[in-house]
Design a protein around this motif. Sequence first.
Motif, PDB file in Angstrom:
ATOM      1  N   ASN A 207      -2.422  -6.395  -3.473  1.00  0.00           N
ATOM      2  CA  ASN A 207      -2.779  -6.520  -2.055  1.00  0.00           C
ATOM      3  C   ASN A 207      -1.969  -5.596  -1.168  1.00  0.00           C
ATOM      4  OD1 ASN A 207      -0.453  -7.983  -2.681  1.00  0.00           O
ATOM      5  ND2 ASN A 207      -0.694  -9.358  -0.939  1.00  0.00           N
TER       6      ASN A 207
ATOM      7  N   SER B  23       9.815  -5.846  10.864  1.00  0.00           N
ATOM      8  CA  SER B  23       9.562  -5.367  12.221  1.00  0.00           C
ATOM      9  C   SER B  23      10.038  -3.934  12.428  1.00  0.00           C
ATOM     10  CB  SER B  23      10.256  -6.277  13.236  1.00  0.00           C
ATOM     11  OG  SER B  23       9.766  -7.593  13.148  1.00  0.00           O
TER      12      SER B  23
ATOM     13  N   ASP C 270       4.697  -8.090   1.853  1.00  0.00           N
ATOM     14  CA  ASP C 270       3.238  -8.018   1.985  1.00  0.00           C
ATOM     15  C   ASP C 270       2.916  -7.546   3.403  1.00  0.00           C
ATOM     16  OD1 ASP C 270       0.532  -8.296   2.163  1.00  0.00           O
ATOM     17  OD2 ASP C 270       0.476 -10.445   1.741  1.00  0.00           O
TER      18      ASP C 270
ATOM     19  N   ARG D 228       0.217  -7.041   4.837  1.00  0.00           N
ATOM     20  CA  ARG D 228      -1.007  -7.601   5.421  1.00  0.00           C
ATOM     21  C   ARG D 228      -0.844  -9.058   5.845  1.00  0.00           C
ATOM     22  NH1 ARG D 228      -5.474  -5.005   1.210  1.00  0.00           N
ATOM     23  NH2 ARG D 228      -4.918  -2.831   1.602  1.00  0.00           N
ATOM     24  N   ALA D 229       0.325  -9.625   5.616  1.00  0.00           N
ATOM     25  CA  ALA D 229       0.542 -11.028   5.981  1.00  0.00           C
ATOM     26  C   ALA D 229       0.464 -11.182   7.499  1.00  0.00           C
ATOM     27  CB  ALA D 229       1.904 -11.492   5.476  1.00  0.00           C
ATOM     28  N   THR D 230      -0.229 -12.189   7.944  1.00  0.00           N
ATOM     29  CA  THR D 230      -0.372 -12.443   9.388  1.00  0.00           C
ATOM     30  C   THR D 230       0.660 -13.437   9.888  1.00  0.00           C
ATOM     31  OG1 THR D 230      -2.035 -14.150   8.901  1.00  0.00           O
ATOM     32  CG2 THR D 230      -2.832 -11.920   9.376  1.00  0.00           C
ATOM     33  N   ASP D 231       1.317 -14.132   8.982  1.00  0.00           N
ATOM     34  CA  ASP D 231       2.337 -15.114   9.332  1.00  0.00           C
ATOM     35  C   ASP D 231       3.683 -14.592   8.841  1.00  0.00           C
ATOM     36  OD1 ASP D 231       4.083 -17.269   9.547  1.00  0.00           O
ATOM     37  OD2 ASP D 231       2.553 -18.753   9.051  1.00  0.00           O
ATOM     38  N   SER D 232       4.677 -14.560   9.723  1.00  0.00           N
ATOM     39  CA  SER D 232       5.986 -14.023   9.362  1.00  0.00           C
ATOM     40  C   SER D 232       6.618 -14.797   8.202  1.00  0.00           C
ATOM     41  CB  SER D 232       6.931 -14.049  10.567  1.00  0.00           C
ATOM     42  OG  SER D 232       7.121 -15.370  11.034  1.00  0.00           O
TER      43      SER D 232
ATOM     44  N   GLU E  84       5.463 -13.116   4.879  1.00  0.00           N
ATOM     45  CA  GLU E  84       5.646 -11.681   4.678  1.00  0.00           C
ATOM     46  C   GLU E  84       6.358 -11.369   3.367  1.00  0.00           C
ATOM     47  OE1 GLU E  84       5.918  -9.778   9.146  1.00  0.00           O
ATOM     48  OE2 GLU E  84       7.665 -10.836   8.358  1.00  0.00           O
TER      49      GLU E  84
END
Length: 461
Positions: A90, A130, A162, A164-168, A171
């Motif tokens: 991914n 970040s 990752d 593409r992770a939307t939640d920290s 990640e």
Amino acid sequence: METFEKDCIECINKKTLGVNKMKLLWLKSLKPNEMALNISLFKKLKQPKIIILHFGMLIMKFKVIIKNNLSDDTIGLPKNFSNKYTIPTNIPYDVYCKAGEIYLGPVIAFVSRGGFKQLKKQKYIRSLPSFLDYNSIKGLIIICTKGSIDVDSGMIKGYYFDPRATDSELEWKYGEFPLPNAILNHSLMSQEKISALRKKMGDKVFNSYWLNLDKWETWEFLSNNPMLKDHLPYTEKFLGFKQLNYLLEKYSSIYLKPAKRARGIGLMKLDKDNTGISLVDYKKKKYYFNDNQSLALFLNNKLAIPYIIQQAVYFKKNDRHVDFRLILQKNSKKEWSLTGLIARIAQEGSIITNKKGREKSILGRKALTSIFKVSEERAKKIEVDMTQVVIETVKMYERKGYHLGDVAADIAVDSNLKVWLLELQLNYGVNARTIEGLRDFFEKVISVPFKYAKALAGFEK
């Protein structure tokens, strides 16, 4: 035809392949030991029956399968080609071919200090996504500890990033990985383990030595270089109070520093004038002594551990010490370059500029022009002088056999604008926070070593 276009990635150009671009597709239909090519790429690779794939230090053989529904210059890999290791599908990878073998990566490990259970909670690790310029690095970035690397089995337990992770909180995902292409070391890993890793990986482990553990040995080593000696505060190993009194008389201002402690702990600054001797410690406590005997009595118990005596070089404005931290790092071209310079302004009355004693940090160029009142042109010249001193210093260690790639230098500039090297550090703190004017600085400091690691891994552009 199987299409996973979102998983396709452009590859590094390699003349040995004879193509300008490559793409990678993860195909469910392939068996674990199969690699798919179309007929065009098959011919360009001289019609191999078997292709060897490199993923970090993992080397696997794949039987070549012709799939003409694949686009030109595309390779297909099975989604489950290893049941022993975690191979994330991914994330974007770079791919290149060398001598008919395929390299997928880069695979980079960051070895952090501390225990494995606390790994994801560390401030640096939490802020890494970040500030890391991942789009220019790509590949598998692993965080781990020295204890989670098993050299004998060739396995690392850790977490991979990752993008593409939307939640920290998601990640970093757990996995068990093969040894990587390159390691950025921030741990106190033993030299025995470093040597064992190098036998398997080559010279791909950098920042594997600790330069700031013994201040006396550091001064002894660097002062052998005539160019550097002129930029080093005069230093002696503390031997007794007769010596201390002599150096205090000679320089009028000296530092007493524990030889093997960091972060300013135990530091004392002594100043002598016509009436007596003043002393300020790292906690900002102030003392005054009328004569050498009372000073010796006060210090007698405090100097039980090894100390050095050092000529005090500093600059003060409004009773605030000002020094600089210069970050020198190897870049994607494997060359030393100045990443950035910041000035650290101490709290009023403090003799240290680290986190505990600091009032604020500002960009180094701004400090030179606003605090030291020099022109922009002169500020640039001072930056060049600082950088040359630090490059000469790291080259001293490289000639000794150290593999360095990421160092911080603490530097003083005195009232005559002379540059003084105070300390060179590998285990330096990076406060990866959004501070006004410094976010770009932190992003460069964090991302450049990973770009160097990518180049070490063989994926340089």
